[in-house]
Design a protein around this motif. Structure first.
Motif, PDB file in Angstrom:
ATOM      1  N   MET B  15     -12.281   4.811  -3.622  1.00  0.00           N
ATOM      2  CA  MET B  15     -12.848   3.469  -3.497  1.00  0.00           C
ATOM      3  C   MET B  15     -11.759   2.419  -3.681  1.00  0.00           C
ATOM      4  O   MET B  15     -10.925   2.526  -4.601  1.00  0.00           O
ATOM      5  N   ARG B  64     -15.389  -6.342   5.569  1.00  0.00           N
ATOM      6  CA  ARG B  64     -14.444  -5.293   5.190  1.00  0.00           C
ATOM      7  C   ARG B  64     -14.059  -4.433   6.398  1.00  0.00           C
ATOM      8  O   ARG B  64     -13.068  -3.718   6.357  1.00  0.00           O
ATOM      9  N   GLU B  83     -15.558   1.544   0.339  1.00  0.00           N
ATOM     10  CA  GLU B  83     -16.565   1.764  -0.697  1.00  0.00           C
ATOM     11  C   GLU B  83     -17.268   3.091  -0.425  1.00  0.00           C
ATOM     12  O   GLU B  83     -17.305   3.546   0.725  1.00  0.00           O
TER      13      GLU B  83
END
Lengths: 115, 119
Positions: B15, B64, B83
């Protein structure tokens, strides 16, 4: 908006049985294209067939056949004499004629063929 | 002829790390598509390009995610920062768009996919 429904989540058959995978679609276009793709356990997506909305002839390719019926908005896929190698997830997809070449996929049907 | 080539086939990252997925379309194809496949949402179109120009990125989940196509033979999909919920199989596909004679919608050919796991 276009939509594809594959109501059968998973089907299990024994080798040599015939099996039909259902696909129902929704679209407002009068011209559109329907597709079937196969995703074997290895993960890649393999193109099987494309059908134009103005061609309602059924198609047969070896053990595979497709039944397109505009009256019921269905494009069903039949495997005759299924084999273990047919085990895969099968996706039906729709592309409307207007606009660009985007595909809308159904959720897929997992077919398990046991020996 | 070579099909659509994606790399890497598998990516495991932590992550917060940046992830870059790569795609080489079939030579001559003028459309390139990025899809994401998850159990919950199935196959979703993220973005597609025509002649290297992004046409529709409405499927990109958030800022993102970014995609580029610097030339006709290469595209990247970048996630930064990654993520755990980005874990999925990412597919690239290419097509000719429309048949030049019949004007029928052409077939999208898919790569083998990149399986991304974000820990």
């Amino acid at each position: 908006a276009q939509k594809v429904t594959q109501a059968q989540t998973e089907i299990s058959v024994v080798e040599k049985e015939d099996v039909t995978l259902d696909c129902v679609y929704e679209t407002r276009d009068t011209t559109y294209y329907l597709f079937w793709y196969k995703q074997p356990p290895s993960g890649e997506l393999v193109f099987l067939i494309r059908r134009n909305s103005f061609d309602e002839q059924n198609e047969i390719s070896g053990r595979y056949s497709w039944n397109f019926q505009k009256s019921t908005s269905s494009f069903n896929f039949t495997i005759t004499a299924s084999q273990v190698v047919d085990s895969a997830v099968y996706f039906c997809a729709l592309s409307e004629n207007s606009g660009y070449s985007t595909l809308t996929f159904g959720k897929g049907t997992m077919l398990l063929v046991s020996p | 002829d070579a099909g659509v080539i994606q790399s890497p086939r598998h990516e495991v990252t932590e992550m917060g790390q940046e992830v870059t997925l790569r795609c080489k379309p079939i030579s001559g194809h003028d459309y390139l598509f990025w899809y994401r496949q998850t159990m919950m949402r199935g196959l979703e179109l993220l973005i597609y390009f025509n002649n290297n120009v992004p046409i529709d990125d409405s499927g990109m989940p958030e800022d993102r995610f970014s995609a580029k196509m610097p030339n006709a033979s290469f595209s990247t999909l970048k996630i930064q920062p990654s993520e755990p919920r980005d874990s999925a199989v990412y597919f690239c596909a290419s097509s000719l768009g429309r048949d030049r004679v019949s004007f029928a919608k052409n077939i999208q050919y898919f790569g083998a996919g990149t399986r991304l796991s974000v820990l």
